[in-house]
Write a protein that holds these residues in place. Structure first.
Motif, PDB file in Angstrom:
ATOM      1  N   ARG A 372       8.978 -17.992 -10.035  1.00  0.00           N
ATOM      2  CA  ARG A 372      10.243 -18.685 -10.219  1.00  0.00           C
ATOM      3  C   ARG A 372      10.963 -18.890  -8.896  1.00  0.00           C
ATOM      4  N   THR A 373      11.073 -17.840  -8.123  1.00  0.00           N
ATOM      5  CA  THR A 373      11.772 -17.898  -6.838  1.00  0.00           C
ATOM      6  C   THR A 373      10.813 -17.397  -5.757  1.00  0.00           C
ATOM      7  N   PRO A 374      10.114 -18.305  -5.105  1.00  0.00           N
ATOM      8  CA  PRO A 374       9.044 -17.874  -4.197  1.00  0.00           C
ATOM      9  C   PRO A 374       9.513 -16.998  -3.039  1.00  0.00           C
ATOM     10  N   GLU A 375      10.782 -17.147  -2.624  1.00  0.00           N
ATOM     11  CA  GLU A 375      11.258 -16.346  -1.490  1.00  0.00           C
ATOM     12  C   GLU A 375      11.207 -14.854  -1.781  1.00  0.00           C
ATOM     13  N   THR A 376      11.274 -14.494  -3.066  1.00  0.00           N
ATOM     14  CA  THR A 376      11.312 -13.065  -3.391  1.00  0.00           C
ATOM     15  C   THR A 376      10.031 -12.347  -2.997  1.00  0.00           C
ATOM     16  N   ILE A 377       9.026 -13.088  -2.567  1.00  0.00           N
ATOM     17  CA  ILE A 377       7.770 -12.462  -2.146  1.00  0.00           C
ATOM     18  C   ILE A 377       8.027 -11.416  -1.060  1.00  0.00           C
ATOM     19  N   ILE A 378       9.112 -11.596  -0.349  1.00  0.00           N
ATOM     20  CA  ILE A 378       9.413 -10.662   0.738  1.00  0.00           C
ATOM     21  C   ILE A 378       9.735  -9.264   0.214  1.00  0.00           C
ATOM     22  N   LEU A 379      10.034  -9.159  -1.065  1.00  0.00           N
ATOM     23  CA  LEU A 379      10.349  -7.839  -1.636  1.00  0.00           C
ATOM     24  C   LEU A 379       9.125  -7.138  -2.205  1.00  0.00           C
ATOM     25  N   MET A 380       7.942  -7.701  -1.967  1.00  0.00           N
ATOM     26  CA  MET A 380       6.737  -7.078  -2.481  1.00  0.00           C
ATOM     27  C   MET A 380       6.606  -5.644  -1.974  1.00  0.00           C
ATOM     28  N   ARG A 381       6.117  -4.762  -2.843  1.00  0.00           N
ATOM     29  CA  ARG A 381       5.920  -3.343  -2.525  1.00  0.00           C
ATOM     30  C   ARG A 381       7.215  -2.586  -2.274  1.00  0.00           C
ATOM     31  N   SER A 382       8.329  -3.175  -2.683  1.00  0.00           N
ATOM     32  CA  SER A 382       9.575  -2.434  -2.578  1.00  0.00           C
ATOM     33  C   SER A 382       9.666  -1.476  -3.769  1.00  0.00           C
ATOM     34  N   LEU A 383      10.348  -0.364  -3.554  1.00  0.00           N
ATOM     35  CA  LEU A 383      10.479   0.632  -4.622  1.00  0.00           C
ATOM     36  C   LEU A 383      11.176   0.023  -5.833  1.00  0.00           C
TER      37      LEU A 383
ATOM     38  N   GLN B  37     -12.913   8.168   1.484  1.00  0.00           N
ATOM     39  CA  GLN B  37     -13.331   8.296   2.883  1.00  0.00           C
ATOM     40  C   GLN B  37     -12.861   7.125   3.748  1.00  0.00           C
ATOM     41  N   ASP B  38     -12.466   6.054   3.094  1.00  0.00           N
ATOM     42  CA  ASP B  38     -12.092   4.850   3.840  1.00  0.00           C
ATOM     43  C   ASP B  38     -10.751   5.042   4.541  1.00  0.00           C
ATOM     44  N   LEU B  39     -10.782   5.065   5.879  1.00  0.00           N
ATOM     45  CA  LEU B  39      -9.565   5.337   6.641  1.00  0.00           C
ATOM     46  C   LEU B  39      -8.493   4.290   6.419  1.00  0.00           C
ATOM     47  N   SER B  40      -8.904   3.021   6.376  1.00  0.00           N
ATOM     48  CA  SER B  40      -7.873   1.978   6.295  1.00  0.00           C
ATOM     49  C   SER B  40      -7.161   2.018   4.944  1.00  0.00           C
ATOM     50  N   LYS B  41      -7.892   2.372   3.871  1.00  0.00           N
ATOM     51  CA  LYS B  41      -7.245   2.502   2.562  1.00  0.00           C
ATOM     52  C   LYS B  41      -6.224   3.627   2.596  1.00  0.00           C
ATOM     53  N   ALA B  42      -6.597   4.737   3.237  1.00  0.00           N
ATOM     54  CA  ALA B  42      -5.692   5.882   3.315  1.00  0.00           C
ATOM     55  C   ALA B  42      -4.439   5.511   4.102  1.00  0.00           C
ATOM     56  N   VAL B  43      -4.625   4.746   5.172  1.00  0.00           N
ATOM     57  CA  VAL B  43      -3.475   4.308   5.975  1.00  0.00           C
ATOM     58  C   VAL B  43      -2.500   3.515   5.104  1.00  0.00           C
ATOM     59  N   ILE B  44      -3.063   2.632   4.274  1.00  0.00           N
ATOM     60  CA  ILE B  44      -2.230   1.786   3.424  1.00  0.00           C
ATOM     61  C   ILE B  44      -1.428   2.627   2.435  1.00  0.00           C
ATOM     62  N   THR B  45      -2.100   3.587   1.803  1.00  0.00           N
ATOM     63  CA  THR B  45      -1.400   4.458   0.860  1.00  0.00           C
ATOM     64  C   THR B  45      -0.284   5.224   1.566  1.00  0.00           C
ATOM     65  N   LEU B  46      -0.607   5.744   2.766  1.00  0.00           N
ATOM     66  CA  LEU B  46       0.394   6.515   3.505  1.00  0.00           C
ATOM     67  C   LEU B  46       1.592   5.662   3.892  1.00  0.00           C
ATOM     68  N   MET B  47       1.320   4.387   4.214  1.00  0.00           N
ATOM     69  CA  MET B  47       2.424   3.505   4.577  1.00  0.00           C
ATOM     70  C   MET B  47       3.424   3.420   3.436  1.00  0.00           C
ATOM     71  N   ASN B  48       2.889   3.314   2.206  1.00  0.00           N
ATOM     72  CA  ASN B  48       3.785   3.237   1.055  1.00  0.00           C
ATOM     73  C   ASN B  48       4.603   4.507   0.905  1.00  0.00           C
ATOM     74  N   VAL B  49       3.956   5.649   1.158  1.00  0.00           N
ATOM     75  CA  VAL B  49       4.656   6.923   1.021  1.00  0.00           C
ATOM     76  C   VAL B  49       5.727   7.041   2.103  1.00  0.00           C
ATOM     77  N   ILE B  50       5.327   6.662   3.305  1.00  0.00           N
ATOM     78  CA  ILE B  50       6.194   6.917   4.452  1.00  0.00           C
ATOM     79  C   ILE B  50       7.507   6.147   4.414  1.00  0.00           C
ATOM     80  N   ILE B  51       7.453   4.901   3.962  1.00  0.00           N
ATOM     81  CA  ILE B  51       8.704   4.145   4.022  1.00  0.00           C
ATOM     82  C   ILE B  51       9.743   4.671   3.039  1.00  0.00           C
TER      83      ILE B  51
END
Lengths: 413, 260
Positions: A372-383, B37-51
């Protein structure tokens, strides 16, 4: 039955051994009696073989109007001097091999090609190298031909003044295999071409599509690699196409798709690999298509369903680490998702039958919002987005509530 | 300043909480690497935790340390030491000890699992840089809150509220405003709005690594330029720098004026 085969083989052997003695062998080289291919072709009789030795021949509009075999040694170069078509084939049973063709004329009014086959049957075009072309191989109203093991290297810069690598127009039963096509407009283009087989080709770095179907039915393409094309692969307005074990990779951009399906009915899409595309498959107005055992890996959107798609089946596919697995723009769903592996599935399998006990919902609320609002993609993976996705997962309001994989696979296939 | 820094730093690395923090990261990354065992996957998971986690720990630790060492601070203030060096020393002590726990806690398991031979090293460095930046930013913000609030309870609540706001509520408001104003051109607004939240900035650094394919799906020249080139990376990193510098300057300013 077996005897019949034997007889026909015997017949063929006799026929061809007879043929070699019956038909003339003509040599073309700088110091031979023929130094021009055009002249050799004009004076040859049906069925002759023309041996072209190493050298550069500055010729174009070579018209082949009788069955001939043009055989190149050490890749002789035919330089078309950027004027017109280089070779025109109007006769059946023509075979051309081992030649390098360069400098096809470019035009805004005519589709000049390195080799044009018109209304001919049983031709073979093989081991050719095509460079600095406009169109590469252009088949019009041709049938039962083979185009194999050619290298087509274009230098296309913009779509409006470039041509396609291999173009099939109103052609039937053509086999295109083991070709390498690079930097043209469309790698392989089929328009009104039926019962064709496209296999083991590599089509990459093209301006528009790696492979492009228009109004072509009953074709199959398999084991091809499509990589880094401007807009991926497009299959449009065609019926009964089989797509098997192809690789669609690195098609990045706003209008770029691994595979674009538009108005496709009754197709089979099996064992393909979609990797790192902005959109793996974009589906629009396509019905009764079976998606089996495909792998979608690291795509932005693995499958984007646009509208008017009914009775499609997604079975046993792997959805691995895509930003969005499936995106829908309506609340209606008539498509079946079953027994797929989803890397973001968090359910469990208590009875250990290999299928998760909790259904998986591939459409996230966030993908609906992004639609619907493509700009919101920037919030991906936000808590916050994770929280609303979770609440939508618990009680779907915006996403189609019957769009579930009832028995997702626990391990990838 | 260096003496105070050293004192705070050693005081903290002797404390139990630093070890708990270090152990947590050690455990987290060992478990992640053991399972996958995949380092890059682990990095990605950690990034989510860290922020999410690093800002929380940074804020709480910062506030806690300030209130706990208040008596010592007052003692120091009676000595002929510059005020800014007392507070900045303490701040750097806390932040550096947290960063050390983070770097060691994540670094040891990854080196153990062959980081230097892997292609994940750039992503991993980005992870450490982001983590360190977030620690500096949120510890500084915590010191600011503590300096402005004498009341411990109030200070703590403000700190937690700040974390909650930046980690969750801000994105909610952001999303709402994008949807409400969806008929307007929003791409510039979107990019500017992210710069006001360090957590969002770090998240964008992750997106650039992880979801670049999806990000490029949006039609808009500004986005294309931002995400398609290295501009995004540099812009996000330099804005994070600004986020470190501004609160630290404010600590120095406020410390000079404050009545004790």
């Amino acid at each position: 039955m077996l005897q019949g085969y034997f007889k026909s083989i015997l017949f063929i052997v006799f026929f061809f051994t007879g043929a070699t003695s019956l038909y003339a062998q003509i040599e073309v080289c700088e110091n031979c009696s023929y130094s021009s291919i055009k002249k050799a072709v004009a004076e040859a009789r049906s069925g002759d073989t023309i041996h072209i030795k190493k050298g550069t021949y500055r010729e174009n509009k070579i018209i082949i109007d009788k069955p001939l075999y043009l055989k190149g040694y050490d890749y002789p170069v035919i330089d078309g001097l950027k004027k017109a078509d280089i070779i025109n084939v109007f006769a059946d049973s023509v075979r051309i091999s081992g030649i390098k063709l360069i400098n096809v004329g470019a035009s805004y009014t005519e589709d000049y090609a390195a080799i044009r086959v018109s209304k001919a049957k049983n031709f073979i075009l093989e081991d050719l190298i095509l460079e600095k072309i406009f169109f590469g191989i252009y088949l019009e109203k041709a049938s039962d031909g083979i185009v194999r093991n050619n290298k087509i290297l274009g230098d296309a810069v913009s779509e409006h003044n470039s041509g396609n690598g291999i173009q099939l127009w109103y052609s039937k039963r053509i086999t295109v295999k083991e070709n390498l096509i690079q930097k043209v407009r469309d790698g392989i283009y089929l328009e009104f071409a039926d019962h064709c087989i496209i296999e083991d080709n590599i089509s990459k770095d093209n301006l528009r599509y790696g492979l492009h179907f228009m109004f072509s039915n009953d074709d199959a393409y398999a084991q091809n690699v499509f990589e880094n094309n401007g807009a991926g692969v497009a299959v449009m307005f065609s019926k009964r196409i089989e797509m098997r074990a192809n690789q669609f990779r690195y098609n990045w951009g706003t209008a770029s798709y691994g595979l674009l399906l538009k108005e496709i009915n009754d197709a089979e899409i099996v064992e393909n690999i979609f990797e790192e595309n902005t959109t793996g498959i974009n589906i629009e107005g396509s019905n009764r298509v079976n998606y089996l055992k495909n792998t979608f890996k690291n795509n932005g959107w693995a499958v984007k369903v646009r509208g008017a798609c009914y009775e499609n089946k997604f079975l046993e596919n792997n959805f691995l680490y895509n930003s969005f697995d499936v995106s829908y723009n309506s609340k209606l769903n008539n498509n079946l998702f079953l027994n797929n592996y989803w890397s973001s599935y968090t359910g469990y399998d208590l009875d250990e039958d290999g299928f998760g006990d909790v259904p998986y919902r591939p459409v996230k609320l966030f993908s609906y919002i992004v639609n619907r609002t493509p700009e919101t993609i920037i919030l991906m993976r936000s808590l916050f987005v994770d929280i609303i996705d979770f609440s939508e997962k618990v009680s779907p309001v915006f996403t189609p509530d019957n769009l579930v994989d009832k028995a997702p696979l626990m391990r990838k296939k | 300043m260096l003496k105070i820094l050293k004192y705070s730093f050693f005081d903290l690395i002797r404390s139990r909480w630093s070890y708990v923090y270090l152990l947590f990261y050690l455990l987290l990354s060992f478990v992640l690497l053991f399972l996958n065992q995949d380092l890059s996957k682990a990095v990605i998971t950690l990034m989510n935790v860290i922020i999410i986690l690093v800002p929380l720990i940074g804020t709480i630790f910062g506030v806690m340390y300030y209130y706990n060492s208040k008596e010592f601070t007052e003692l120091l203030l009676a000595q002929p030491v510059k005020r800014s060096s007392i507070f900045l020393g303490q701040y750097l002590g806390v932040a550096l000890s947290l960063v050390m726990s983070l770097v060691l806690g994540l670094g040891i398991p990854f080196v153990f699992y062959g980081l230097f031979q892997s292609s994940a090293i750039w992503n991993f460095s980005l992870l450490l840089i982001t983590g360190a930046m977030l620690t500096f930013i949120f510890t500084a913000l915590a010191f600011n809150i503590a300096l402005y609030n004498e009341n411990k309870i109030k200070g703590f609540s403000y700190a937690i509220l700040l974390w909650l706001f930046l980690a969750v509520i801000y994105d909610g408001l952001f999303l709402m405003s994008l949807i409400v104003f969806e008929t307007y051109p929003l791409d510039k607004f979107t990019l500017i709005a992210t710069t006001f939240n360090p957590i969002d900035l770090s998240r964008i650094l992750i997106l650039l690594k992880l979801d670049i394919a999806a990000l490029l799906g949006y039609t808009g020249a500004v986005f294309q330029k931002f995400f398609g080139t290295n501009l995004g990376l540099f812009a996000a990193l330099s804005t994070l720098m600004v986020w470190v510098v501004l609160p630290v300057l404010n600590i120095a300013r406020k410390a000079k004026k404050k009545d004790f």
